[in-house]
Design a protein around this motif. Structure first.
Motif, PDB file in Angstrom:
ATOM      1  N   LEU A 112       0.658  -0.872   0.169  1.00 52.97           N
ATOM      2  CA  LEU A 112      -0.114   0.281   0.208  1.00 52.97           C
ATOM      3  C   LEU A 112       0.789   1.647   0.062  1.00 52.97           C
ATOM      4  CD1 LEU A 112      -2.605  -0.978   2.342  1.00 52.97           C
ATOM      5  CD2 LEU A 112      -3.234  -0.577  -0.042  1.00 52.97           C
ATOM      6  N   ALA A 113       2.002   1.056   0.264  1.00 51.35           N
ATOM      7  CA  ALA A 113       3.259   2.206   0.736  1.00 51.35           C
ATOM      8  C   ALA A 113       3.757   2.232  -0.851  1.00 51.35           C
ATOM      9  CB  ALA A 113       4.251   2.256   1.706  1.00 51.35           C
ATOM     10  N   GLY A 114       3.975   3.538  -1.008  1.00 48.82           N
ATOM     11  CA  GLY A 114       4.588   4.670  -1.550  1.00 48.82           C
ATOM     12  C   GLY A 114       4.329   4.933  -2.861  1.00 48.82           C
ATOM     13  N   GLN A 115       2.885   5.405  -2.935  1.00 48.54           N
ATOM     14  CA  GLN A 115       1.961   6.507  -3.917  1.00 48.54           C
ATOM     15  C   GLN A 115       1.956   7.698  -3.275  1.00 48.54           C
ATOM     16  OE1 GLN A 115       2.018   5.982  -6.918  1.00 48.54           O
ATOM     17  NE2 GLN A 115       2.641   3.625  -7.606  1.00 48.54           N
ATOM     18  N   GLY A 116       2.183   8.226  -1.721  1.00 43.84           N
ATOM     19  CA  GLY A 116       2.371   9.087  -0.649  1.00 43.84           C
ATOM     20  C   GLY A 116       1.348   8.122   0.052  1.00 43.84           C
ATOM     21  N   VAL A 117       0.912   9.572   0.733  1.00 45.84           N
ATOM     22  CA  VAL A 117      -0.252   9.441   1.780  1.00 45.84           C
ATOM     23  C   VAL A 117      -1.344   9.261   1.653  1.00 45.84           C
ATOM     24  CG1 VAL A 117      -0.457  10.006   4.591  1.00 45.84           C
ATOM     25  CG2 VAL A 117       1.414  10.536   3.953  1.00 45.84           C
ATOM     26  N   TYR A 118      -1.933  10.237   0.660  1.00 45.86           N
ATOM     27  CA  TYR A 118      -3.167   9.897   0.466  1.00 45.86           C
ATOM     28  C   TYR A 118      -3.326   8.766  -0.015  1.00 45.86           C
ATOM     29  CZ  TYR A 118      -7.481  11.394  -1.573  1.00 45.86           C
ATOM     30  OH  TYR A 118      -9.182  11.837  -1.423  1.00 45.86           O
ATOM     31  N   SER A 119      -3.133   8.714  -0.789  1.00 45.02           N
ATOM     32  CA  SER A 119      -3.044   7.071  -1.392  1.00 45.02           C
ATOM     33  C   SER A 119      -3.164   6.197  -0.602  1.00 45.02           C
ATOM     34  CB  SER A 119      -1.988   6.965  -2.499  1.00 45.02           C
ATOM     35  OG  SER A 119      -2.443   5.196  -3.194  1.00 45.02           O
ATOM     36  N   LEU A 120      -1.608   5.876   0.516  1.00 37.42           N
ATOM     37  CA  LEU A 120      -1.973   5.396   1.612  1.00 37.42           C
ATOM     38  C   LEU A 120      -3.718   4.966   2.121  1.00 37.42           C
ATOM     39  CD1 LEU A 120      -0.222   3.343   3.554  1.00 37.42           C
ATOM     40  CD2 LEU A 120      -0.002   5.184   5.199  1.00 37.42           C
ATOM     41  N   LEU A 121      -3.538   5.846   2.578  1.00 37.15           N
ATOM     42  CA  LEU A 121      -4.911   6.139   3.935  1.00 37.15           C
ATOM     43  C   LEU A 121      -6.456   5.410   2.858  1.00 37.15           C
ATOM     44  CD1 LEU A 121      -4.058   8.474   6.212  1.00 37.15           C
ATOM     45  CD2 LEU A 121      -3.632   6.001   7.060  1.00 37.15           C
ATOM     46  N   GLN A 174       7.030  14.364  -1.203  1.00 32.95           N
ATOM     47  CA  GLN A 174       5.975  15.142  -1.831  1.00 32.95           C
ATOM     48  C   GLN A 174       5.758  16.133  -1.759  1.00 32.95           C
ATOM     49  OE1 GLN A 174       2.799  15.626   0.031  1.00 32.95           O
ATOM     50  NE2 GLN A 174       1.913  16.184  -1.298  1.00 32.95           N
ATOM     51  N   GLN A 175       5.350  17.429  -2.612  1.00 30.53           N
ATOM     52  CA  GLN A 175       4.437  18.900  -2.314  1.00 30.53           C
ATOM     53  C   GLN A 175       3.612  18.629  -2.922  1.00 30.53           C
ATOM     54  OE1 GLN A 175       8.598  20.406  -3.983  1.00 30.53           O
ATOM     55  NE2 GLN A 175       8.927  20.906  -2.321  1.00 30.53           N
ATOM     56  N   ASP A 176       2.563  19.947  -2.628  1.00 32.52           N
ATOM     57  CA  ASP A 176       1.763  20.283  -3.154  1.00 32.52           C
ATOM     58  C   ASP A 176       1.621  20.728  -5.177  1.00 32.52           C
ATOM     59  OD1 ASP A 176      -0.548  19.721  -0.758  1.00 32.52           O
ATOM     60  OD2 ASP A 176      -0.080  20.640  -0.262  1.00 32.52           O
ATOM     61  N   PRO A 210       3.831  16.759  -8.873  1.00 30.13           N
ATOM     62  CA  PRO A 210       3.470  15.299  -9.953  1.00 30.13           C
ATOM     63  C   PRO A 210       4.866  14.897  -9.159  1.00 30.13           C
ATOM     64  CG  PRO A 210       4.156  16.465 -11.333  1.00 30.13           C
ATOM     65  CD  PRO A 210       3.888  17.097 -10.841  1.00 30.13           C
ATOM     66  N   ILE A 211       4.207  12.720  -7.985  1.00 32.91           N
ATOM     67  CA  ILE A 211       5.258  12.373  -8.087  1.00 32.91           C
ATOM     68  C   ILE A 211       5.633  11.251  -8.693  1.00 32.91           C
ATOM     69  CG2 ILE A 211       3.832  12.907  -5.223  1.00 32.91           C
ATOM     70  CD1 ILE A 211       2.470  10.017  -5.918  1.00 32.91           C
ATOM     71  N   PRO A 214       6.218   7.895  -9.871  1.00 38.15           N
ATOM     72  CA  PRO A 214       7.243   7.150 -10.975  1.00 38.15           C
ATOM     73  C   PRO A 214       6.936   9.596 -12.299  1.00 38.15           C
ATOM     74  CG  PRO A 214       5.411   6.342 -12.129  1.00 38.15           C
ATOM     75  CD  PRO A 214       4.912   6.855 -10.405  1.00 38.15           C
ATOM     76  N   ASP A 215       6.161   9.777 -11.873  1.00 36.91           N
ATOM     77  CA  ASP A 215       6.830  11.176 -12.915  1.00 36.91           C
ATOM     78  C   ASP A 215       8.163  12.042 -12.567  1.00 36.91           C
ATOM     79  OD1 ASP A 215       6.511  14.110 -13.665  1.00 36.91           O
ATOM     80  OD2 ASP A 215       5.029  13.727 -13.575  1.00 36.91           O
ATOM     81  N   ALA A 216       8.974  12.093 -13.649  1.00 40.70           N
ATOM     82  CA  ALA A 216       9.910  12.544 -13.530  1.00 40.70           C
ATOM     83  C   ALA A 216      10.534  14.026 -13.020  1.00 40.70           C
ATOM     84  CB  ALA A 216      11.134  12.233 -14.224  1.00 40.70           C
ATOM     85  N   VAL A 217       9.648  15.021 -12.486  1.00 37.79           N
ATOM     86  CA  VAL A 217      10.078  16.062 -12.820  1.00 37.79           C
ATOM     87  C   VAL A 217      10.823  16.844 -11.450  1.00 37.79           C
ATOM     88  CG1 VAL A 217       8.052  15.990 -11.715  1.00 37.79           C
ATOM     89  CG2 VAL A 217       8.627  18.090 -13.062  1.00 37.79           C
ATOM     90  N   SER A 218      10.086  15.668 -10.661  1.00 33.63           N
ATOM     91  CA  SER A 218      11.656  16.178  -9.276  1.00 33.63           C
ATOM     92  C   SER A 218      12.743  15.285  -9.283  1.00 33.63           C
ATOM     93  CB  SER A 218      11.114  15.705  -7.973  1.00 33.63           C
ATOM     94  OG  SER A 218       9.436  15.913  -8.328  1.00 33.63           O
ATOM     95  N   ALA A 219      12.898  14.279 -10.563  1.00 33.93           N
ATOM     96  CA  ALA A 219      14.437  14.194 -10.044  1.00 33.93           C
ATOM     97  C   ALA A 219      14.478  14.927 -11.621  1.00 33.93           C
ATOM     98  CB  ALA A 219      13.690  12.135 -11.269  1.00 33.93           C
ATOM     99  N   LEU A 220      14.316  15.214 -12.613  1.00 34.50           N
ATOM    100  CA  LEU A 220      14.981  16.289 -13.822  1.00 34.50           C
ATOM    101  C   LEU A 220      15.213  17.798 -12.120  1.00 34.50           C
ATOM    102  CD1 LEU A 220      12.958  15.134 -16.818  1.00 34.50           C
ATOM    103  CD2 LEU A 220      14.958  14.471 -15.796  1.00 34.50           C
ATOM    104  N   ASN A 221      14.917  18.150 -11.937  1.00 32.77           N
ATOM    105  CA  ASN A 221      14.983  19.478 -11.601  1.00 32.77           C
ATOM    106  C   ASN A 221      16.189  18.881 -10.198  1.00 32.77           C
ATOM    107  OD1 ASN A 221      12.226  20.409 -11.759  1.00 32.77           O
ATOM    108  ND2 ASN A 221      11.365  20.420 -10.449  1.00 32.77           N
TER     109      ASN A 221
END
Length: 217
Positions: A45-54, A134-136, A139-140, A142-149
């Motif tokens: 269940l973990a891995g997709q952010g807290v909202y998805s988890l709960l 994760q930031q409001d 995208p989290i 597997p989107d690569a935007v944060s890795a590229l940043n």
């Protein structure tokens, strides 16, 4: 070309957080009248952010209610009893990277404040160049935007960076961003998931990870 930067996942890669996630998530579920889940269930269940988890753990489709559970989870997690622990051998990997002057970063789907809190609490002797959760509005994985940043912030080419993680989210993020990926099998998911999603290499222990980081083609 020798590597100049490593982007680590946090949960299941650097830090064993499964007990913390289980205890805190079940505490939230109980306070909102939902049934608890097992530790093994939280592994997936973990891995997709807290909202998805709960949302997944509770089966609740009421967005406002799930958001309230997320707020409660964050409060509980900030006050947790320290059930998490760095995986054995991880400090040796970090020391090796420091010795080689390789930049160390963390990219997690855990909320940004909690990600930074975990790094400060459990890795206070080590300096990470960039730590991002994760930031409001962003995208989290597997989107690569944060890795590229992160690559842009470091001033490094994608070919100079390796992404390391324990789940398909990490491997797919690397693939989506054009990074080399190493999947680790001591975390939440298994070897098959990592290979099925295209991991460039697999490490079964931090020692193997250190060796792979030194010989990356």
């Amino acid at each position: 070309m020798s590597i100049k930067g490593v982007i680590f996942d946090l949960d299941g890669t650097l830090l064993d957080t499964l007990d913390d996630i289980t205890v805190n998530a079940n505490g939230v579920l109980a306070s909102f009248g939902f049934c608890s889940r097992s530790k093994d269930e939280y592994r997936y269940l973990a891995g997709q952010g807290v909202y998805s988890l709960l949302a997944s753990a509770s089966g609740c489709e009421d967005q406002k209610l799930v958001s309230s559970m997320v707020d409660e989870f964050k409060k509980k997690y900030e006050k947790n009893d320290g059930l998490s622990k760095p995986f054995e051998g991880i400090f040796d990997v970090l020391k090796l990277l420091d010795k080689k002057a390789v930049k160390k970063c963390v990219l997690s789907n855990k909320p940004d404040a909690l990600t930074k809190l975990c790094i400060q609490k459990y890795f206070e002797e080590y300096r990470f160049d960039v730590v991002v959760g994760q930031q409001d509005g962003v995208p989290i994985k597997p989107d690569a935007v944060s890795a590229l940043n992160i690559a842009d912030e470091l001033g490094l080419k994608r070919s100079e960076i390796i992404m390391v993680g324990d789940s398909k989210n990490d491997i797919l993020t690397a693939k989506n961003g054009g990074f080399y990926s190493i999947g680790v099998t001591w975390g939440f998911r298994d070897r098959a998931e990592l290979l099925d999603n295209g991991a460039d290499a697999i490490a079964d222990s931090p020692l193997e990870l250190a060796q792979l980081l030194l010989i990356k083609p």
